[in-house]
Design a protein around this motif. Sequence first.
Motif, PDB file in Angstrom:
ATOM      1  N   GLU A  75       0.623  -0.990  -0.109  1.00  0.00           N
ATOM      2  CA  GLU A  75      -0.244  -0.064  -0.053  1.00  0.00           C
ATOM      3  C   GLU A  75       0.871   0.950  -0.071  1.00  0.00           C
ATOM      4  OE1 GLU A  75      -3.910   1.974   2.162  1.00  0.00           O
ATOM      5  OE2 GLU A  75      -2.438   0.055   3.218  1.00  0.00           O
ATOM      6  N   ILE A  76       1.007   2.076  -1.036  1.00  0.00           N
ATOM      7  CA  ILE A  76       2.081   3.459  -1.434  1.00  0.00           C
ATOM      8  C   ILE A  76       0.186   3.888  -1.306  1.00  0.00           C
ATOM      9  CG2 ILE A  76       3.010   5.212  -2.636  1.00  0.00           C
ATOM     10  CD1 ILE A  76       3.987   1.774  -1.149  1.00  0.00           C
ATOM     11  N   GLU A  77       0.444   5.403  -0.068  1.00  0.00           N
ATOM     12  CA  GLU A  77      -0.557   5.803   0.510  1.00  0.00           C
ATOM     13  C   GLU A  77      -0.999   7.546  -1.172  1.00  0.00           C
ATOM     14  OE1 GLU A  77      -3.870   6.200   2.008  1.00  0.00           O
ATOM     15  OE2 GLU A  77      -3.297   5.712   4.221  1.00  0.00           O
ATOM     16  N   MET A  78      -2.030   7.890  -0.941  1.00  0.00           N
ATOM     17  CA  MET A  78      -1.874   8.729  -2.189  1.00  0.00           C
ATOM     18  C   MET A  78      -3.599   9.215  -1.968  1.00  0.00           C
ATOM     19  SD  MET A  78      -1.471   7.307  -5.518  1.00  0.00           S
ATOM     20  CE  MET A  78       0.057   6.793  -4.896  1.00  0.00           C
ATOM     21  N   PRO A  79      -4.138  10.503  -1.910  1.00  0.00           N
ATOM     22  CA  PRO A  79      -3.374  11.846  -2.408  1.00  0.00           C
ATOM     23  C   PRO A  79      -2.953  11.951  -0.240  1.00  0.00           C
ATOM     24  CG  PRO A  79      -5.415  12.005  -2.328  1.00  0.00           C
ATOM     25  CD  PRO A  79      -5.331  10.548  -2.487  1.00  0.00           C
ATOM     26  N   GLY A  80      -3.855  11.612  -0.018  1.00  0.00           N
ATOM     27  CA  GLY A  80      -3.639  11.553   1.947  1.00  0.00           C
ATOM     28  C   GLY A  80      -2.686  10.919   2.903  1.00  0.00           C
ATOM     29  N   HIS A  81      -2.332  10.938   3.985  1.00  0.00           N
ATOM     30  CA  HIS A  81      -1.525  10.446   4.369  1.00  0.00           C
ATOM     31  C   HIS A  81       0.040  10.304   4.125  1.00  0.00           C
ATOM     32  CE1 HIS A  81      -4.135   9.145   7.671  1.00  0.00           C
ATOM     33  NE2 HIS A  81      -5.764   8.360   6.696  1.00  0.00           N
ATOM     34  N   ALA A  82       0.167  11.985   3.182  1.00  0.00           N
ATOM     35  CA  ALA A  82       1.458  11.535   2.676  1.00  0.00           C
ATOM     36  C   ALA A  82       2.206  12.729   3.296  1.00  0.00           C
ATOM     37  CB  ALA A  82       1.577  12.034   1.224  1.00  0.00           C
ATOM     38  N   LEU A  83       2.215  12.791   4.541  1.00  0.00           N
ATOM     39  CA  LEU A  83       3.020  14.059   5.606  1.00  0.00           C
ATOM     40  C   LEU A  83       4.781  13.541   5.067  1.00  0.00           C
ATOM     41  CD1 LEU A  83       3.397  16.550   6.471  1.00  0.00           C
ATOM     42  CD2 LEU A  83       2.570  15.591   8.631  1.00  0.00           C
ATOM     43  N   ALA A  84       4.737  12.168   5.886  1.00  0.00           N
ATOM     44  CA  ALA A  84       6.219  12.436   5.242  1.00  0.00           C
ATOM     45  C   ALA A  84       6.998  11.966   4.065  1.00  0.00           C
ATOM     46  CB  ALA A  84       6.184   9.934   5.993  1.00  0.00           C
ATOM     47  N   ALA A  85       6.388  12.088   2.634  1.00  0.00           N
ATOM     48  CA  ALA A  85       6.294  11.825   1.928  1.00  0.00           C
ATOM     49  C   ALA A  85       6.630  13.314   1.905  1.00  0.00           C
ATOM     50  CB  ALA A  85       5.834  10.864   1.411  1.00  0.00           C
ATOM     51  N   ILE A  86       5.816  14.803   2.162  1.00  0.00           N
ATOM     52  CA  ILE A  86       5.717  15.866   1.446  1.00  0.00           C
ATOM     53  C   ILE A  86       7.228  16.337   2.693  1.00  0.00           C
ATOM     54  CG2 ILE A  86       4.645  17.705   2.566  1.00  0.00           C
ATOM     55  CD1 ILE A  86       2.030  16.014   1.889  1.00  0.00           C
ATOM     56  N   ALA A  87       7.246  15.909   3.464  1.00  0.00           N
ATOM     57  CA  ALA A  87       9.021  16.038   4.561  1.00  0.00           C
ATOM     58  C   ALA A  87       9.743  16.028   4.339  1.00  0.00           C
ATOM     59  CB  ALA A  87       8.998  16.203   5.883  1.00  0.00           C
ATOM     60  N   SER A  88      10.145  15.109   3.058  1.00  0.00           N
ATOM     61  CA  SER A  88      10.977  14.636   2.583  1.00  0.00           C
ATOM     62  C   SER A  88      11.067  15.494   1.405  1.00  0.00           C
ATOM     63  CB  SER A  88      11.085  12.608   1.860  1.00  0.00           C
ATOM     64  OG  SER A  88      11.017  12.050   3.277  1.00  0.00           O
ATOM     65  N   TYR A  89      10.364  15.834   0.675  1.00  0.00           N
ATOM     66  CA  TYR A  89       9.808  16.953  -0.317  1.00  0.00           C
ATOM     67  C   TYR A  89       9.117  17.520  -0.186  1.00  0.00           C
ATOM     68  CZ  TYR A  89      13.305  12.717  -2.671  1.00  0.00           C
ATOM     69  OH  TYR A  89      14.635  12.128  -2.678  1.00  0.00           O
ATOM     70  N   PRO A  90       8.688  18.427  -0.120  1.00  0.00           N
ATOM     71  CA  PRO A  90       8.267  19.263   0.258  1.00  0.00           C
ATOM     72  C   PRO A  90       7.213  20.070  -0.678  1.00  0.00           C
ATOM     73  CG  PRO A  90      10.018  20.116   2.166  1.00  0.00           C
ATOM     74  CD  PRO A  90      10.322  18.877   0.868  1.00  0.00           C
ATOM     75  N   GLN A  91       7.778  19.459  -2.235  1.00  0.00           N
ATOM     76  CA  GLN A  91       7.937  19.826  -3.672  1.00  0.00           C
ATOM     77  C   GLN A  91       6.279  19.338  -3.823  1.00  0.00           C
ATOM     78  OE1 GLN A  91      10.594  18.883  -3.066  1.00  0.00           O
ATOM     79  NE2 GLN A  91      11.271  17.697  -4.556  1.00  0.00           N
ATOM     80  N   LEU A  92       5.992  18.444  -3.340  1.00  0.00           N
ATOM     81  CA  LEU A  92       5.217  17.647  -3.381  1.00  0.00           C
ATOM     82  C   LEU A  92       3.382  18.435  -3.261  1.00  0.00           C
ATOM     83  CD1 LEU A  92       7.217  14.236  -2.875  1.00  0.00           C
ATOM     84  CD2 LEU A  92       6.163  15.207  -4.894  1.00  0.00           C
TER      85      LEU A  92
END
Length: 820
Positions: free
Chosen positions: A273-290
Motif C-alpha cells: 500500500e502506497i498511500e495517496m493523495p492523503g496520509h502523505a506527510l512523511a513523503a512531503i517532509a522529505s520532498y516539500p515540493q509535493l
Amino acid sequence: MKRKLNFFLICLFLSITGYLQAKVTTQNEYNLIPLPNQLIPKEGHFVFSNKVVLENTSSSKEIQAVSADLIKKLKEVGGLTIKQVKDVKTKTPALRFITNSEMGKEEYQLSITPTLITITVSASNGFFYGVQTLYQLLPPEIYSKKRVKANWLVPCVEIKDSPRFAYRGLMLDACRHFAPLDYVYQFIDMLAMHKMNTFHWHLTEDQGWRIEIKKYPKLTEIGSKRKETMAGYYFENYPVIFDGKEHKGYYTQEEIKAVVAYATSKQINVIPEIEMPGHALAAIASYPQLSCTPDSTYQVAETWGVFDQVYCPKEETFKFLEDVLDEVLALFPSPYIHIGGDECPKTAWKNSSYCQQLIKDLKLEDDTIPNPIDGKMHSKEDKLQSYFITRMEKYINSKGRNIIGWDEILEGGLAPNATVMSWRGVEGGLTAAKTGHNAIMTPSTYVYLDQYQEDPEIAPTTIGGYATLKKTYSYNPVPADASELIKKHIIGLQGNCWAEYMPTVERRDYQTFPRAIAIAETGWTLDANKNWKNFCGRMAEEFQRLKVLNIKACTSFEEVSIDTHVNNGTLKVYLENDYPEASIHMTFDGSEPTAKSIKYSVPFPLKDSLNFKAENLLIRAAAFVNGKRVGKVTEKKLYGNLISGKNYVVYPTQGWMTGDVFGPNDELGGDKNTLGLTNGKRGYTQSYTPWVAFAVNDRCSNELMFIVKLDSSTKISKVNFGTLHNPAMSTLAASGAKVYVSADGSNYREVASETFTHQFAPQGRQYFLNTLNFESTEALYIKVIIKGGGLVRNGIDCRKTDTRPATYFGDLAIDEIEVY
C-alpha cells in the motif's frame, strides 16, 4: 535371567499395544481452523514413523517444494526420516500426493486411513492447504522450532475442502510503529497456517515511509524517521505529551524481495500500500515540493490522526508517484496495488490557487443533486480526488496491474477498474458491488484489530471501539439474502492491524490474535457451516498451538466476562466463559476462586446478592475444567442500588458515548433494555466505553436533567454519580448538582444541593465520584440536576477546531448514577 527379560518385553509390548489401542478407540477429534467445508470422521489413526514414505510424482517445482517442506518439518521436529519415492509398495505406510486437473486451484481432498494419507489437488495452492490441515491434525508440538517428543499420529478422516472467498487477507501497518523483519515473517507464517492468501503491507503514512525507493533517497533518509511519538491515548492530553524517543525503520528492496519470495512459497500474495493523495506527510517532509505549499517546512508526524498536508495534484507529484510505483511494481508481482485513498482532507486544495484553477480546467463542480451511485452530495474537491485516483489507476493499469482503494475512492466517482476496500461499515462495499466493481469487506466494527477485545478497564490502551472474538466471528460478509450481483463482486474480507497502539511485537500479537483466526475461518468456511460453540471447542487446541509458536495472544477466551443486563425488569449479573466444558466458580469476599467456590449457573439479581449490607459487590471469577483453572481470575465491582436497571429520562439526550451496554455477539449498544447510567457499573479512566456523554450548553443552562421513578415510595438519603474530567476531549467534570424528590412526578422539592471543588491534575483523564447526602426522605420520583464544568478554551485546553468558537461549554460524561 532370560525368562525375566522375555517377561519384561511381553509386558512392554502389551503396554504399548494397549496405549495405541486406547488412542485408536478414543473418539477422534478434528480441531481444525478454518473448519473444512466437508469432513467425514473415520475410526483409527495413521501413525508416523521412519517406515513412512512419501510419493510425489508431480513435475511442478512448487508442489515438490511443499512435499520437501513437509519432510523437513517431520525430520526437524519429530526426528522422523520420511523418504520420497516414485511408487509406493503395497502395505507400506505412505503419504501420496495426487494431481487432478479438474479440481479448483485452492481446492484439496485429504484422505487418511491407518496406512495411507492421500492429498489430491490440481495446483500447489491445494497441496499447501492440505498439508496445513495435516499439521493441525498432528499434536500442537509439530509447530515447535526444536525437536520434541510426541505421539506423531493423526486421526483417520475424509475431507473435501475449498474456500468460500477468493480473497482472504490480513493487513500489517508497519508505519505507525515499524514492524521488525522477523515479525513480518512470523506474521506471514500465521496467515499461511490458517489458509489466508493475502498479506496487505501498509508501507507509507504520515508517521513514516517504510520502503526504499532508490530514485528518491530522502524518503528513507528523512521520511522513515520521526523525532518522537505521542504518549498515551490521542485525546488524553493537550498539549500532547511525547516519549522523547526517535522512532525509525524501513525495508530495503532486497529485504522486500526476500519477504515476497517467502510469502509466495506459502501461497500468499503480498499487496503493497502506497498511500495517496492523503496520509502523505512523511513523503512531503522529505520532498516539500509535493505539497500545495512547497516553501513550507514539514516534519514526519509525531502524533496520530489525519493531517491537512496532502499531495498536490500537479505534474511534479504525478511524476514522483509514477517513479515510486515503477520501483514498487518491480518488487511486488501482485496483480493488485493498494493506493490508499482514505481520509484525504481537502483544506489544502481549497486554499490552493493551482488546485482551484485545475478544478476549473477539468470543469468540476459541486453536486446539486445526490450522486446516483452512493446517494451523497460531493464537492468539486471530492471530484478532484476522483481525478487523482483515476489518473493513477490508468498508470497502474498500463503496467498490467489493478488498484485497490479504501472506500473513500467512491467519493466523486469511482475509477473504472478499481476494487473497493470497505472499512467505514459495509455500505461502501455494497455500493461498489451493485455497480459491478469488486469489493473486499473490512468493516471497522468487526475486523479492525486495533479495537478493544476485552473489558477496557483491564486491557491495554487501544484506539477505542469494541470487537471481541465472538463479535469478530459473527461477521458475515455476504448475507444469504444478498443479490447475485453482490455475491459475485464481494470477493472476500480482510482484518486490519493498525499500529498506533501496538508499539511492540507483543502488543501486535495481543491485538491480532486470536481474532485474526476468526477472520480466517470466515474467509474460508461457508457461513452455513460456521458455529460459535463449535469454533470455541476447536480454539482450545488452537491456543496450545499458539503457545508452542510463542504467539502472545489475548487470552480473554479462557477468562470469565462479568456483565449486567436487565431481564424482566430486574438488573441481573451475567458471567460468561466460552472455553469448552468449563464451569465458572466465583467468590464475593475478595478471596481467589477455586473449583470449590460458588458455582455460577444462572444470572442472579444484583441487589439480592448484596443483602443490602454494602454498596458494592466484588465478584472474582474463573473458569475450571476438571478442577483445574484454565485462565486468569477476573474481578469486577458492581454497584447495586435503588435505581439499578431502571429506565430514566434525560435532557439533553445522550451523545456519542452511550455507556458499556452490550447485546448479542457483544454488540456495543445492542441491549436496548439496559441503560448506561443504571447498569450497576461505574466509569473508569482507561477508556470512554463506560461513559454516557451529554452536550450541555446554554440551551439547557449548562445542565443535565435526570429523572427516574422508583418501584414504590421509598426512603432515600444519598445520591452518587461519577463524572469524567478530560479537557483534551472537551469533557469537564461536573461543577455541582441538586437532588429533587416528588410523589407524583409533577411537584418536586429540593432535598440536596452541592458545589464541587475538584483537584485537577495537570494532565490525563480523571474520575470523580460525587456524593450528595441528605436527611432520609420519602420519594417515588427522583430528579438530579448536574451542572456542567464550564467553558473549554479552543486551542488551549484542547486541539483547535475551526468549527468551534474560542470558548464553548464542555461536555458532561456521567457514569454511574446511584440512589441509596
